[in-house]
Design a protein around this motif. Sequence first.
Motif, PDB file in Angstrom:
ATOM      1  N   ALA A   1       0.827  -1.526  -0.019  1.00 19.00           N
ATOM      2  CA  ALA A   1       0.180   0.177  -0.260  1.00 19.00           C
ATOM      3  C   ALA A   1       0.704   1.332   0.091  1.00 19.00           C
ATOM      4  O   ALA A   1       0.640   2.280  -0.800  1.00 19.00           O
ATOM      5  N   ILE A   2       1.979   1.561   0.741  1.00 15.53           N
ATOM      6  CA  ILE A   2       2.817   2.319   0.767  1.00 15.53           C
ATOM      7  C   ILE A   2       3.341   2.856  -0.345  1.00 15.53           C
ATOM      8  O   ILE A   2       3.895   3.606  -1.301  1.00 15.53           O
ATOM      9  N   GLU A   3       3.818   1.162  -1.397  1.00 18.04           N
ATOM     10  CA  GLU A   3       4.708   1.683  -2.798  1.00 18.04           C
ATOM     11  C   GLU A   3       3.020   2.328  -3.441  1.00 18.04           C
ATOM     12  O   GLU A   3       3.344   2.903  -4.359  1.00 18.04           O
ATOM     13  N   MET A   4       2.343   2.264  -3.061  1.00 19.02           N
ATOM     14  CA  MET A   4       0.960   2.628  -4.755  1.00 19.02           C
ATOM     15  C   MET A   4       1.195   4.123  -4.532  1.00 19.02           C
ATOM     16  O   MET A   4       0.381   5.078  -4.980  1.00 19.02           O
ATOM     17  N   LEU A   5       0.535   4.069  -3.357  1.00 20.25           N
ATOM     18  CA  LEU A   5       0.326   5.576  -2.468  1.00 20.25           C
ATOM     19  C   LEU A   5       1.417   6.653  -2.578  1.00 20.25           C
ATOM     20  O   LEU A   5       1.376   7.644  -2.989  1.00 20.25           O
ATOM     21  N   SER A   6       2.882   6.569  -2.578  1.00 24.53           N
ATOM     22  CA  SER A   6       4.084   6.621  -2.434  1.00 24.53           C
ATOM     23  C   SER A   6       3.989   7.285  -4.059  1.00 24.53           C
ATOM     24  O   SER A   6       3.848   8.518  -4.808  1.00 24.53           O
ATOM     25  N   ARG A   7       3.637   6.547  -5.303  1.00 22.52           N
ATOM     26  CA  ARG A   7       3.479   6.388  -6.889  1.00 22.52           C
ATOM     27  C   ARG A   7       2.987   7.527  -6.858  1.00 22.52           C
ATOM     28  O   ARG A   7       3.029   8.545  -7.436  1.00 22.52           O
ATOM     29  N   GLU A   8       1.320   7.228  -6.473  1.00 21.51           N
ATOM     30  CA  GLU A   8      -0.272   8.392  -6.608  1.00 21.51           C
ATOM     31  C   GLU A   8       0.965   9.026  -6.184  1.00 21.51           C
ATOM     32  O   GLU A   8      -0.101  10.757  -6.310  1.00 21.51           O
ATOM     33  N   THR A   9       0.609   9.111  -4.823  1.00 24.80           N
ATOM     34  CA  THR A   9       1.276  10.583  -4.422  1.00 24.80           C
ATOM     35  C   THR A   9       2.575  11.645  -5.251  1.00 24.80           C
ATOM     36  O   THR A   9       2.514  12.988  -5.602  1.00 24.80           O
ATOM     37  N   ASP A  10       3.434  10.785  -5.532  1.00 27.11           N
ATOM     38  CA  ASP A  10       4.960  11.323  -6.560  1.00 27.11           C
ATOM     39  C   ASP A  10       3.956  12.359  -7.806  1.00 27.11           C
ATOM     40  O   ASP A  10       4.064  13.383  -8.489  1.00 27.11           O
ATOM     41  N   GLU A  11       2.971  11.261  -8.527  1.00 30.91           N
ATOM     42  CA  GLU A  11       2.627  11.373  -9.427  1.00 30.91           C
ATOM     43  C   GLU A  11       1.540  12.700  -9.792  1.00 30.91           C
ATOM     44  O   GLU A  11       1.509  14.073 -10.819  1.00 30.91           O
ATOM     45  N   ARG A  12       0.641  12.621  -8.379  1.00 26.04           N
ATOM     46  CA  ARG A  12      -0.517  13.643  -8.472  1.00 26.04           C
ATOM     47  C   ARG A  12       0.467  14.782  -7.932  1.00 26.04           C
ATOM     48  O   ARG A  12      -0.020  16.270  -8.517  1.00 26.04           O
ATOM     49  N   GLU A  13       1.920  15.327  -7.605  1.00 28.01           N
ATOM     50  CA  GLU A  13       2.439  16.236  -6.900  1.00 28.01           C
ATOM     51  C   GLU A  13       3.367  16.572  -8.051  1.00 28.01           C
ATOM     52  O   GLU A  13       2.945  17.705  -8.310  1.00 28.01           O
TER      53      GLU A  13
END
Length: 85
Positions: free
Chosen positions: A61-73
């Motif tokens: 979950a951390i890996e997926m959320l980090s990817r999503e957060t990075d993309e959004r930023e």
Amino acid sequence: MVERFTLGDAGYIMYSDMLDRLRERFPSVPDWRLDQIVTAEHDAITGGILQIVPAEVESGAIEMLSRETDEREQHDALSDDGEVA
């Protein structure tokens, strides 16, 4: 004689504790999205009811959320004409 072990020894963590850690690490992600990702990770690994989960669910979950957060930023950092602000 059967050897006793804890859930932690078996690689399991408490669902509510994991959600608390994810909320703290990803405060901008809505609760429904955290739940959606954790459920998807859990189902991918084990399926079933979320009371205790393998510790790997949190790291996934951390890996997926980090990817999503990075993309959004990265998306938010771009101005309307595609230049970095």
